[in-house]
Design an enzyme around this catalytic site. Structure first.
Site, PDB file in Angstrom:
ATOM      1  N   HIS A  78       0.814  -1.032  -0.055  1.00 44.22           N
ATOM      2  CA  HIS A  78      -0.078  -0.198  -0.003  1.00 44.22           C
ATOM      3  C   HIS A  78       0.890   1.359   0.061  1.00 44.22           C
ATOM      4  O   HIS A  78       2.081   1.347   0.586  1.00 44.22           O
ATOM      5  CB  HIS A  78      -1.068   0.040   1.208  1.00 44.22           C
ATOM      6  CG  HIS A  78      -0.264  -0.218   2.695  1.00 44.22           C
ATOM      7  ND1 HIS A  78      -0.027  -1.571   2.713  1.00 44.22           N
ATOM      8  CD2 HIS A  78       0.264   0.559   3.557  1.00 44.22           C
ATOM      9  CE1 HIS A  78       0.590  -1.492   4.170  1.00 44.22           C
ATOM     10  NE2 HIS A  78       0.967  -0.126   4.416  1.00 44.22           N
ATOM     11  N   HIS A  85       1.256   5.113   1.080  1.00 49.52           N
ATOM     12  CA  HIS A  85       0.515   6.033   2.086  1.00 49.52           C
ATOM     13  C   HIS A  85       0.517   7.571   1.343  1.00 49.52           C
ATOM     14  O   HIS A  85       1.757   7.947   0.685  1.00 49.52           O
ATOM     15  CB  HIS A  85       1.319   6.150   3.102  1.00 49.52           C
ATOM     16  CG  HIS A  85       1.345   4.983   4.303  1.00 49.52           C
ATOM     17  ND1 HIS A  85       0.551   5.136   5.355  1.00 49.52           N
ATOM     18  CD2 HIS A  85       2.119   3.905   4.114  1.00 49.52           C
ATOM     19  CE1 HIS A  85       0.863   3.635   5.995  1.00 49.52           C
ATOM     20  NE2 HIS A  85       1.671   3.150   5.161  1.00 49.52           N
TER      21      HIS A  85
HETATM   22  P1  5GP Z   1       2.137  -0.098   7.231  1.00 54.32           P
HETATM   23  O1  5GP Z   1       2.583   0.420   8.773  1.00 54.32           O
HETATM   24  O2  5GP Z   1       1.971  -1.479   6.947  1.00 54.32           O
HETATM   25  O3  5GP Z   1       2.888   0.678   6.138  1.00 54.32           O
HETATM   26  O4  5GP Z   1       0.688   0.648   7.238  1.00 54.32           O
HETATM   27  C1  5GP Z   1      -0.581  -0.064   7.626  1.00 54.32           C
HETATM   28  C2  5GP Z   1      -1.494   1.156   7.768  1.00 54.32           C
HETATM   29  O5  5GP Z   1      -2.951   0.809   7.789  1.00 54.32           O
HETATM   30  C3  5GP Z   1      -1.474   1.833   9.147  1.00 54.32           C
HETATM   31  O6  5GP Z   1      -1.113   3.326   8.992  1.00 54.32           O
HETATM   32  C4  5GP Z   1      -2.706   1.873   9.724  1.00 54.32           C
HETATM   33  O7  5GP Z   1      -3.285   2.891  10.537  1.00 54.32           O
HETATM   34  C5  5GP Z   1      -3.805   1.302   8.833  1.00 54.32           C
HETATM   35  N1  5GP Z   1      -4.641   0.469   9.013  1.00 54.32           N
HETATM   36  C6  5GP Z   1      -4.577  -0.715   9.733  1.00 54.32           C
HETATM   37  N2  5GP Z   1      -5.884  -1.208   9.677  1.00 54.32           N
HETATM   38  C7  5GP Z   1      -6.585  -0.442   9.092  1.00 54.32           C
HETATM   39  C8  5GP Z   1      -8.199  -0.563   8.897  1.00 54.32           C
HETATM   40  O8  5GP Z   1      -8.596  -1.523   9.129  1.00 54.32           O
HETATM   41  N3  5GP Z   1      -8.469   0.437   8.087  1.00 54.32           N
HETATM   42  C9  5GP Z   1      -7.880   1.568   7.580  1.00 54.32           C
HETATM   43  N4  5GP Z   1      -8.623   2.445   6.921  1.00 54.32           N
HETATM   44  N5  5GP Z   1      -6.538   1.607   7.732  1.00 54.32           N
HETATM   45  C10 5GP Z   1      -6.060   0.361   8.550  1.00 54.32           C
END
Ligand code: 5GP
Ligand code: ZN
Length: 110
Positions: free
Chosen positions: A98, A100
């Site tokens: 994903h 950001h």
């Molecule tokens: P990562 O740390 O993997 O780069 O980012 C994962 C992101 O997904 C985090 O910023 C977290 O807040 C977001 N996230 C986790 N679970 C959910 C969810 O159920 N819904 C949404 N909209 N965001 C989520």
């Protein structure tokens, strides 16, 4: 992919309003925003990491081609930050690639 929260969101099993959707990707708000505006651009295909595999490259490429066309609508017209966390040391919590998008304010340097 079973037990993947983003696959569940994409499948509609977990409700999450989509700010944008096409055949390749969705854009949703991050549930724990790290900036005034914080979106996630999520390819619909499940794969954890950036890859040289042609299909995965294509999925990421299509996200990056679309993002600039959404910037004004998302309120990011004054500038924004693009982040892709990769693996444990990169702080990746969800193993579904994903992108950001952070903005809506002057972000701190890092
Ligand atoms: P990562 O740390 O993997 O780069 O980012 C994962 C992101 O997904 C985090 O910023 C977290 O807040 C977001 N996230 C986790 N679970 C959910 C969810 O159920 N819904 C949404 N909209 N965001 C989520
Ligand atoms: Zn997934």
């Amino acid at each position: 992919m079973e037990n993947c929260i983003f696959c569940k969101i994409i499948a509609g099993e977990i409700p999450s309003p989509r700010l944008y959707e096409d055949e390749n990707m969705i854009v949703i708000r991050d549930i724990e925003p790290k900036a005034k505006l914080h979106y996630l651009c999520i390819p619909k295909t499940h794969f954890p990491l950036l890859s040289a595999d042609e299909e995965k490259v294509e999925a990421v490429k299509r996200c990056f081609a679309k993002i600039p066309t959404l910037v004004e609508t998302l309120g990011l017209g004054d500038g924004y930050r693009v982040v892709i966390n990769q693996g444990e040391n990169g702080g990746q919590a969800v193993a579904h690639l994903h992108i950001h998008l952070l903005g809506g304010e002057k972000l701190k340097d890092f």
